[in-house]
Design a protein around this motif. Structure first.
Motif: not given
Length: 140
Positions: A27-31, A36-40, A93-97
């Motif tokens: 996912l791409l965080m809408n910011d 900022w990406f998130i793996l789920v 979920h894991i953030h990759h920023i």
């Protein structure tokens, strides 16, 4: 993927689907302030990384490392922040920023620092094309 897997409503509301790896949804965080990406991991009922089976843990580490490396190169990161917090969204979920020494929040964490600035439609399309192109193993 677990057949009954459902993405948490908060992640659905705050993120833009990018694609899928073998185990995880990306996912791409809408910011627009940060790449900022998130793996789920697409497995029902997970709250913690250790709850994945050993083989799934290995797949997750490969997907996370691959994603982090590709994002660091693509965005010329000064630093990659990778974290699993989960205080507001219990689903694993894991953030990759991607972080830069010049970004607004540096050197502090990005959480709760500033209100999100959503992407425009053209920006979303550009981000998705760029990331999908960089991530050869991604499915969408």
């Amino acid at each position: 993927m677990t057949p009954s897997f459902q993405l948490h409503p908060r992640l659905q509301a705050d993120c833009i689907p990018v694609g899928r790896f073998e185990l995880c949804q990306l996912l791409l965080m809408n910011d627009s302030q940060y790449p900022w990406f998130i793996l789920v991991p697409q497995v029902d009922g997970l709250r913690e990384l250790y709850e994945l089976g050993k083989a799934q843990q290995q797949v997750f580490m490969e997907e996370s490392s691959y994603l982090a490396e590709q994002l660091a190169v693509l965005y010329q990161a000064d630093k990659m922040n990778i974290a699993a917090i989960g205080n507001l969204v219990p689903q694993l979920h894991i953030h990759h920023i991607v972080r830069y020494q010049t970004d607004r929040a540096w050197p502090a964490p990005v959480w709760g620092k500033f209100a999100a600035i959503p992407y425009g439609d053209a920006e979303i399309a550009g981000q998705l094309a760029q990331v999908r192109n960089a991530l050869a193993t991604l499915q969408w």
